[in-house]
Design an enzyme around this catalytic site. Structure first.
Site, PDB file in Angstrom:
ATOM      1  N   ASN A 102       0.969  -1.056   0.022  1.00  0.00           N
ATOM      2  CA  ASN A 102       0.162   0.008  -0.086  1.00  0.00           C
ATOM      3  C   ASN A 102       1.088   1.072  -0.156  1.00  0.00           C
ATOM      4  OD1 ASN A 102      -1.712   1.938   0.548  1.00  0.00           O
ATOM      5  ND2 ASN A 102      -2.214   1.688   2.563  1.00  0.00           N
ATOM      6  N   LYS A 137       0.037   4.198  -0.366  1.00  0.00           N
ATOM      7  CA  LYS A 137      -0.435   5.360   0.069  1.00  0.00           C
ATOM      8  C   LYS A 137      -0.093   6.710  -0.885  1.00  0.00           C
ATOM      9  CE  LYS A 137      -0.168   3.367   4.703  1.00  0.00           C
ATOM     10  NZ  LYS A 137      -0.014   3.564   6.067  1.00  0.00           N
ATOM     11  N   HIS A 189      -9.687   1.122   4.496  1.00  0.00           N
ATOM     12  CA  HIS A 189      -8.387   1.332   5.283  1.00  0.00           C
ATOM     13  C   HIS A 189      -8.664   2.301   6.307  1.00  0.00           C
ATOM     14  CE1 HIS A 189      -4.229   2.710   6.189  1.00  0.00           C
ATOM     15  NE2 HIS A 189      -4.105   1.397   5.547  1.00  0.00           N
ATOM     16  N   GLU A 206      -6.890   4.687   7.422  1.00  0.00           N
ATOM     17  CA  GLU A 206      -6.762   6.256   7.031  1.00  0.00           C
ATOM     18  C   GLU A 206      -8.114   6.619   6.280  1.00  0.00           C
ATOM     19  OE1 GLU A 206      -3.050   5.637   5.167  1.00  0.00           O
ATOM     20  OE2 GLU A 206      -2.226   5.186   7.211  1.00  0.00           O
ATOM     21  N   GLU A 220      -5.786  -4.816  10.638  1.00  0.00           N
ATOM     22  CA  GLU A 220      -4.660  -3.824  11.015  1.00  0.00           C
ATOM     23  C   GLU A 220      -4.984  -3.047  12.132  1.00  0.00           C
ATOM     24  OE1 GLU A 220      -2.421  -2.569   6.911  1.00  0.00           O
ATOM     25  OE2 GLU A 220      -4.454  -1.679   7.181  1.00  0.00           O
ATOM     26  N   GLY A 275       2.086   2.557  10.786  1.00  0.00           N
ATOM     27  CA  GLY A 275       2.964   3.471  10.629  1.00  0.00           C
ATOM     28  C   GLY A 275       3.585   3.898  11.810  1.00  0.00           C
ATOM     29  N   SER A 282       3.258  -1.689  10.376  1.00  0.00           N
ATOM     30  CA  SER A 282       4.508  -1.824  10.663  1.00  0.00           C
ATOM     31  C   SER A 282       5.114  -3.305  10.506  1.00  0.00           C
ATOM     32  CB  SER A 282       4.704  -1.199  12.179  1.00  0.00           C
ATOM     33  OG  SER A 282       4.197  -0.191  12.334  1.00  0.00           O
TER      34      SER A 282
HETATM   35  P1  PGA Z   1       2.429   0.489   7.696  1.00  0.00           P
HETATM   36  O1  PGA Z   1       1.077   0.587   7.107  1.00  0.00           O
HETATM   37  O2  PGA Z   1       3.204  -0.814   7.257  1.00  0.00           O
HETATM   38  O3  PGA Z   1       3.390   1.549   7.527  1.00  0.00           O
HETATM   39  O4  PGA Z   1       2.115   0.484   9.209  1.00  0.00           O
HETATM   40  C1  PGA Z   1       0.305  -0.466   6.828  1.00  0.00           C
HETATM   41  C2  PGA Z   1      -1.067   0.122   6.074  1.00  0.00           C
HETATM   42  O5  PGA Z   1      -1.436   1.162   6.550  1.00  0.00           O
HETATM   43  O6  PGA Z   1      -1.828  -0.660   5.287  1.00  0.00           O
END
Ligand code: PGA
Length: 255
Positions: free
Chosen positions: A9, A11, A96, A98, A168, A174, A214
């Site tokens: 992803n 983003k 997601h 976000e 998640e 993140g 992460s």
């Molecule tokens: P990350 O993001 O690996 O940077 O924690 C995962 C995601 O948002 O799908």
């Protein structure tokens, strides 16, 4: 046997030239050979067209990070599932965290998007997970249950063949603070049992459940070794071709 699914992803990162540069570096990393897993890259919408052409001849598949629940109409700034299909997009992330937390996507919106994605055979990956506060209050199962039940409300069992989930935990996205493989396994196993209760065991056994939050190349294997974790949804580490290749290669050494 569920085939492992590794999803990048990206983003809101990478212009077209940056994405092409990434691909060249990634292909060099993968000269050792691709393992028997499915690999999906979800670039920004503006990069999909060029990336679709660029990945020809590789086993990479294209995914989108979001989509609208209608096919056409007065929805300024939105992306139709038809546009995605037109660009050979095979997968789409839905709900997601976000999208849910920054852009106010509700369970009802995720439900409508899921109906459309299933109807269009777009292989949806529905993201679920609790926030830090919910985690601390011990509400993980309650939150994930609500998200799953609302997403599945009114969906036809016969359409669900290509549905995957990503667990998640929001506090792990993140932050560098991931869930342990055992915690992620516990939630994934529980999710599969819940889906078996809503539909049936064969349906739940076919669905892939990914872990995200992460994930790094060093930690990938610990998650992939868990019986109910069928893949990974990778944000930050997927932006580094070497790290992402390392995560993909970790699927080789798991059952
Ligand atoms: P990350 O993001 O690996 O940077 O924690 C995962 C995601 O948002 O799908």
């Amino acid at each position: 046997m569920r085939k492992k699914l590794i999803v990048a992803n990206w983003k809101m990162n990478f212009t077209v030239p940056e994405a092409l540069k990434y691909l060249a570096a990634f292909r060099r990393e993968m000269q050792v050979g691709y393992p028997e897993c499915e690999i999906v890259i979800c670039p920004p919408f503006t990069t999909l067209f060029a990336f679709d052409e660029a990945i020809e001849g590789t086993p990479l598949k294209l995914g989108a990070q979001n989509m609208h629940w209608e096919e056409t109409g007065a929805f300024t700034g939105e992306i139709s599932p038809q546009f995605l299909k037109d660009l050979n997009v095979n997968y789409v992330l839905l709900g997601h965290s976000e999208r849910r937390h920054i852009f106010g996507e509700t369970d009802i919106m995720v439900n409508k998007k899921l109906s459309m994605a299933l109807q269009q055979k777009l292989n949806p990956i529905v993201c679920v997970g609790e926030t830090d506060a919910e985690h601390k209050e011990g509400k993980t199962f309650e939150v994930v249950e609500r998200q799953i039940k609302k997403a599945l409300d009114g969906q036809m069992r016969s359409d669900l063949e290509n549905l995957s989930w990503a667990y998640e935990p929001v506090w792990a996205i993140g932050t560098g603070k991931n869930a342990t493989p055992e915690q992620a396994q516990e939630v994934s196993q529980w999710m599969r049992r819940l889906i078996a209760k809503i539909f049936d065991t064969p349906t739940s056994e076919k669905m892939r459940i990914l872990y995200g939050g992460s994930v790094s190349d060093e930690k990938a294997r610990g998650f992939l070794d868990q019986p109910d974790i069928d893949g990974l949804l990778v944000g930050g580490a997927s932006l580094d071709p070497k790290k992402f290749a390392g995560i993909i290669l970790a699927t080789e050494t798991t059952q």
